[in-house]
Design a protein around this motif. Sequence first.
Motif, PDB file in Angstrom:
ATOM      1  N   GLU A  55      -1.191   8.925  10.714  1.00 36.47           N
ATOM      2  CA  GLU A  55      -1.693   9.418   9.638  1.00 36.47           C
ATOM      3  C   GLU A  55      -1.054   8.924   8.113  1.00 36.47           C
ATOM      4  OE1 GLU A  55      -1.119  13.809   9.591  1.00 36.47           O
ATOM      5  OE2 GLU A  55      -2.337  14.078  11.276  1.00 36.47           O
ATOM      6  N   ASP A  56       0.104   8.095   8.441  1.00 35.64           N
ATOM      7  CA  ASP A  56       0.666   7.462   7.267  1.00 35.64           C
ATOM      8  C   ASP A  56       1.062   6.272   7.685  1.00 35.64           C
ATOM      9  OD1 ASP A  56       2.670   8.545   8.357  1.00 35.64           O
ATOM     10  OD2 ASP A  56       3.302  10.060   6.847  1.00 35.64           O
ATOM     11  N   GLY A  57       1.709   5.572   6.623  1.00 32.93           N
ATOM     12  CA  GLY A  57       2.354   4.433   6.849  1.00 32.93           C
ATOM     13  C   GLY A  57       1.552   3.119   6.914  1.00 32.93           C
ATOM     14  N   GLY A  58       1.842   2.093   7.381  1.00 33.12           N
ATOM     15  CA  GLY A  58       0.985   0.993   7.588  1.00 33.12           C
ATOM     16  C   GLY A  58       0.590   0.283   6.287  1.00 33.12           C
ATOM     17  N   LEU A  59      -0.863  -0.306   6.398  1.00 30.90           N
ATOM     18  CA  LEU A  59      -1.147  -1.085   5.228  1.00 30.90           C
ATOM     19  C   LEU A  59      -1.370  -0.128   4.098  1.00 30.90           C
ATOM     20  CD1 LEU A  59      -2.440  -3.808   4.219  1.00 30.90           C
ATOM     21  CD2 LEU A  59      -4.486  -2.952   5.046  1.00 30.90           C
ATOM     22  N   TYR A  60      -1.594   1.102   4.248  1.00 33.09           N
ATOM     23  CA  TYR A  60      -2.050   1.938   3.205  1.00 33.09           C
ATOM     24  C   TYR A  60      -0.767   2.097   2.291  1.00 33.09           C
ATOM     25  CZ  TYR A  60      -2.465   6.468   0.428  1.00 33.09           C
ATOM     26  OH  TYR A  60      -2.407   7.197  -0.431  1.00 33.09           O
ATOM     27  N   ASP A  61       0.547   2.458   2.725  1.00 30.46           N
ATOM     28  CA  ASP A  61       1.569   2.193   1.912  1.00 30.46           C
ATOM     29  C   ASP A  61       1.992   0.936   1.155  1.00 30.46           C
ATOM     30  OD1 ASP A  61       1.973   4.991   2.599  1.00 30.46           O
ATOM     31  OD2 ASP A  61       3.853   4.544   3.922  1.00 30.46           O
ATOM     32  N   ALA A  62       1.668  -0.068   1.934  1.00 27.82           N
ATOM     33  CA  ALA A  62       1.903  -1.374   1.217  1.00 27.82           C
ATOM     34  C   ALA A  62       0.850  -1.571   0.018  1.00 27.82           C
ATOM     35  CB  ALA A  62       1.574  -2.533   2.165  1.00 27.82           C
ATOM     36  N   LEU A  63      -0.276  -0.952   0.256  1.00 25.45           N
ATOM     37  CA  LEU A  63      -1.321  -1.375  -0.940  1.00 25.45           C
ATOM     38  C   LEU A  63      -1.278  -0.233  -2.057  1.00 25.45           C
ATOM     39  CD1 LEU A  63      -4.698  -2.004   1.068  1.00 25.45           C
ATOM     40  CD2 LEU A  63      -3.071  -3.549  -0.060  1.00 25.45           C
ATOM     41  N   VAL A  64      -0.812   1.140  -1.706  1.00 23.97           N
ATOM     42  CA  VAL A  64      -1.128   2.055  -2.625  1.00 23.97           C
ATOM     43  C   VAL A  64       0.559   2.442  -3.210  1.00 23.97           C
ATOM     44  CG1 VAL A  64      -1.568   4.806  -3.048  1.00 23.97           C
ATOM     45  CG2 VAL A  64      -2.945   3.222  -1.577  1.00 23.97           C
ATOM     46  N   GLY A  65       1.471   2.488  -2.296  1.00 23.68           N
ATOM     47  CA  GLY A  65       2.768   2.704  -2.665  1.00 23.68           C
ATOM     48  C   GLY A  65       3.528   1.468  -2.800  1.00 23.68           C
ATOM     49  N   GLU A  66       3.060   0.180  -2.517  1.00 25.44           N
ATOM     50  CA  GLU A  66       3.595  -1.094  -2.905  1.00 25.44           C
ATOM     51  C   GLU A  66       5.024  -1.137  -2.025  1.00 25.44           C
ATOM     52  OE1 GLU A  66       2.875  -3.335  -6.635  1.00 25.44           O
ATOM     53  OE2 GLU A  66       3.553  -1.619  -7.313  1.00 25.44           O
ATOM     54  N   ARG A  67       4.992  -0.227  -0.604  1.00 26.92           N
ATOM     55  CA  ARG A  67       6.183  -0.578   0.011  1.00 26.92           C
ATOM     56  C   ARG A  67       5.944  -1.705   0.879  1.00 26.92           C
ATOM     57  NH1 ARG A  67       5.688   5.829   2.031  1.00 26.92           N
ATOM     58  NH2 ARG A  67       6.138   6.777  -0.133  1.00 26.92           N
ATOM     59  N   PRO A  68       7.124  -2.215   1.373  1.00 28.08           N
ATOM     60  CA  PRO A  68       7.010  -3.460   2.225  1.00 28.08           C
ATOM     61  C   PRO A  68       6.273  -3.337   3.520  1.00 28.08           C
ATOM     62  CG  PRO A  68       9.299  -3.037   1.175  1.00 28.08           C
ATOM     63  CD  PRO A  68       8.674  -1.772   1.203  1.00 28.08           C
ATOM     64  N   LEU A  69       5.431  -4.286   3.725  1.00 29.56           N
ATOM     65  CA  LEU A  69       4.832  -3.976   5.098  1.00 29.56           C
ATOM     66  C   LEU A  69       5.574  -4.511   6.329  1.00 29.56           C
ATOM     67  CD1 LEU A  69       1.577  -3.515   5.959  1.00 29.56           C
ATOM     68  CD2 LEU A  69       1.164  -5.784   5.595  1.00 29.56           C
TER      69      LEU A  69
END
Length: 262
Positions: A55-69
């Motif tokens: 449900e969370d993490g992955g590419l979404y967090d990298a794009l929206v949250g700018e977290r390291p992929l």
Amino acid sequence: MGAVIAVVNQKGGVGKTTTAISLGAALGDRKQRVLLVDADPQANATSALGQPRNEDGGLYDALVGERPLDGSLVETGSRGLSLAPATLDLAGAEVELVPVMAREFRMRRALAPLQDRFDLILIDCPPSLGLLTVNALAAADWALAPVQAEYLALEGLLHLSQTISLVQHNLNPELRVLGIVLTMFDGRTNLARQVEEEVRRHFDNTFTSVIPRSVRLSEAPSHGQAIEQYDPASAGAEAYRRLADELIERLALPGAEVPGDH
């Protein structure tokens, strides 16, 4: 620095995800370090490689949250092939990125730290020309277009060519078209042969390798495997190995090896 290839076609059902997975596995088998980025909210590449759609993490967090992929990467059952999985939240990224400054370059920034770890990064784009696909094209060095051997193929390629041209002029002047891959090809029909002739006449960068219509290719995702693992002796697996060899030659990839038993 690893080359980034966007596997793209705005039309669904043309074998785009199958091509991204099968080509990635074949390249991994040729001693290439490959990262497959699932940029499609449907997460078909993720599930086809036996990974859960979290449900969370992955590419979404990298794009929206700018977290390291890199913390989201997982190994697959295919040698040399890693996966940046898609999650259910990715469907919201198109909307959430709209007000963001420089939103078209979020994927480029997410992939930049990974390019020295991989020889190739393949992005499986959504079957649309929305913001996720634009992000992929803005991040890519090359665009690879799978095209089903059917009547509307040329019309779809025209729309895709226009989109790539817009991205080149406005976002990514370094983007180039690596080639067209004919998929789901049935050489027994006149239509398929006519479509192949027309595509090759209009696009001289069409790959020689043609991907046949194959039951085994359709079965492999239900087992969470690329065709290279599910049935390496099948016609589909052999076709993607030939495509991988062509791609290696076009890009002059260093260190690539063709396995002796293939």
